[in-house]
Design an enzyme around this catalytic site. Structure first.
Site, PDB file in Angstrom:
ATOM      1  N   ARG A   6      11.435  -1.554  11.005  1.00  0.00           N
ATOM      2  CA  ARG A   6      10.264  -1.537  11.757  1.00  0.00           C
ATOM      3  C   ARG A   6      10.175  -2.442  12.812  1.00  0.00           C
ATOM      4  O   ARG A   6      10.248  -3.737  12.728  1.00  0.00           O
ATOM      5  CB  ARG A   6       8.888  -1.274  11.070  1.00  0.00           C
ATOM      6  CG  ARG A   6       8.573   0.025  10.403  1.00  0.00           C
ATOM      7  CD  ARG A   6       7.429   0.110   9.425  1.00  0.00           C
ATOM      8  NE  ARG A   6       6.185  -0.436   9.859  1.00  0.00           N
ATOM      9  CZ  ARG A   6       5.159  -0.526   9.012  1.00  0.00           C
ATOM     10  NH1 ARG A   6       5.001   0.238   8.109  1.00  0.00           N
ATOM     11  NH2 ARG A   6       4.231  -1.176   9.571  1.00  0.00           N
TER      12      ARG A   6
ATOM     13  N   ARG B 269      -0.638  -8.984  13.268  1.00  0.00           N
ATOM     14  CA  ARG B 269      -1.116  -7.820  12.363  1.00  0.00           C
ATOM     15  C   ARG B 269      -2.133  -8.634  11.422  1.00  0.00           C
ATOM     16  O   ARG B 269      -3.119  -8.298  11.039  1.00  0.00           O
ATOM     17  CB  ARG B 269      -0.047  -7.226  11.577  1.00  0.00           C
ATOM     18  CG  ARG B 269       0.695  -6.277  12.748  1.00  0.00           C
ATOM     19  CD  ARG B 269       2.075  -6.097  12.143  1.00  0.00           C
ATOM     20  NE  ARG B 269       1.826  -4.922  10.758  1.00  0.00           N
ATOM     21  CZ  ARG B 269       2.954  -4.664  10.091  1.00  0.00           C
ATOM     22  NH1 ARG B 269       4.224  -5.197  10.481  1.00  0.00           N
ATOM     23  NH2 ARG B 269       2.842  -4.091   8.928  1.00  0.00           N
TER      24      ARG B 269
ATOM     25  N   ARG C  51      11.558  -5.636   4.694  1.00  0.00           N
ATOM     26  CA  ARG C  51      11.782  -4.212   4.638  1.00  0.00           C
ATOM     27  C   ARG C  51      12.483  -3.360   5.290  1.00  0.00           C
ATOM     28  O   ARG C  51      12.818  -3.718   6.431  1.00  0.00           O
ATOM     29  CB  ARG C  51      10.077  -3.922   4.975  1.00  0.00           C
ATOM     30  CG  ARG C  51       9.971  -2.319   5.024  1.00  0.00           C
ATOM     31  CD  ARG C  51       8.505  -1.910   5.097  1.00  0.00           C
ATOM     32  NE  ARG C  51       7.673  -2.681   6.173  1.00  0.00           N
ATOM     33  CZ  ARG C  51       6.271  -2.539   5.975  1.00  0.00           C
ATOM     34  NH1 ARG C  51       5.905  -1.927   5.182  1.00  0.00           N
ATOM     35  NH2 ARG C  51       5.599  -3.225   6.927  1.00  0.00           N
TER      36      ARG C  51
ATOM     37  N   LYS D 285       0.817  -1.170  -0.144  1.00  0.00           N
ATOM     38  CA  LYS D 285       0.039  -0.046   0.015  1.00  0.00           C
ATOM     39  C   LYS D 285       0.799   1.305  -0.043  1.00  0.00           C
ATOM     40  O   LYS D 285       0.621   2.413  -0.857  1.00  0.00           O
ATOM     41  CB  LYS D 285      -0.871  -0.129   1.202  1.00  0.00           C
ATOM     42  CG  LYS D 285      -1.777  -1.042   1.422  1.00  0.00           C
ATOM     43  CD  LYS D 285      -2.771  -0.958   2.551  1.00  0.00           C
ATOM     44  CE  LYS D 285      -1.967  -1.108   3.902  1.00  0.00           C
ATOM     45  NZ  LYS D 285      -1.458  -2.307   3.999  1.00  0.00           N
TER      46      LYS D 285
END
Ligand code: AP5
Length: 222
Positions: free
Chosen positions: A159, A170, A126, A13
């Protein structure tokens, strides 16, 4: 244009919203990025959000709606693309009501579709720039110099909520609370499913094709 981009954690996203915003001169409003900025600045909202985010749970609707409806009010002229909001049916209803209050509505909903194994690999690989927010991946979207942001030379970070056990939570949260938002929009808007398992540039092409077609159709109507 007022666009909502839906999709599981790690579906892409943020990556795609940045490109959509640049291409169509829209404001990119990422609820996750705004919350991370609030945390970095040590605000009351940031402190309240911290434990929810670190465990992979959702921040309460009342805080999110106030924060995002406020952010949207800065995008009255430019239009916007929403990333990470709404994430519950209640948030979607509140958003629609806030827009209707100003005779506005969501023009387009894009739903990034992808399987859990692929996104788990994406999230654990990531790396992000703490300064400008640029997002990379250690295999798929590498920076020019390993571990360093192309834009400003800042050292990239992982993160905290990309740890494997938080990622699992999540997903649980996504399936329980956010998937129903897709159904809400299917009942009230047209939702365009996009195959998000393809390479990032290919996903961008699919999204732009869709947005260009809709732009053209609305110009013909006017
Ligand atoms: P948020 O920051 O919104 O996290 P998320 O929805 O879980 O989404 P991500 O940012 O993890 O993933 P993404 O889909 O943006 O993927 P990305 O482009 O980075 O929210 C964090 C937390 O804040 C939540 O858990 C919650 O606590 C709270 N929160 C936020 N909004 C809330 C709300 N509305 N209500 C309540 N609480 C809220 O891509 C992922 C990786 O894959 C990157 O490394 C990227 O380089 C790579 N990649 C992207 N696309 C591709 C591709 N096509 N091929 C290969 N690699 C790719």
């Amino acid at each position: 244009m007022r666009i909502v981009l839906l999709g599981a954690p790690g579906a892409g996203k943020g990556t795609q919203c940045k490109r959509i915003a640049a291409q169509y001169s829209l404001l990119h409003l990422s609820s996750g990025d705004i919350l991370r900025q609030e945390r970095a600045h040590g605000t009351q909202l940031g402190k309240k959000a911290q434990s929810y985010m670190d465990s992979g749970a959702l921040v309460p609707d009342v805080l999110m709606v106030e924060m995002m409806v406020g952010a949207i009010s800065n995008a009255v002229d430019s239009g916007f693309v929403l990333d990470g909001f709404p994430r519950t049916v209640n948030q979607a209803i509140k958003l629609d009501k806030a827009l209707a209050h100003n005779q506005q509505k969501i023009d387009m909903v894009l739903n990034l579709k992808i399987d859990e194994v692929t996104v788990t690999r994406r999230m654990t690989g990531r790396r992000s720039c703490p300064k400008c927010g640029a997002v990379y991946h250690i295999e798929n979207l590498k920076p020019n110099v390993e571990g360093i942001c192309d834009n400003d030379g800042t050292r990239l970070v992982q993160r905290p909520d990309d740890a494997l056990e938080v990622v699992a939570n999540r997903f649980k949260t996504y399936f329980q609370q956010t998937e129903p938002v897709v159904d809400y929009y299917r009942e009230n808007n047209t939702v365009y499913d996009i195959d998000a398992s393809k390479a990032a540039d290919k996903v961008t092409d699919l999204i732009f094709e869709r947005l260009n077609a809709i732009n053209l159709a609305s110009k013909r109507e006017n």
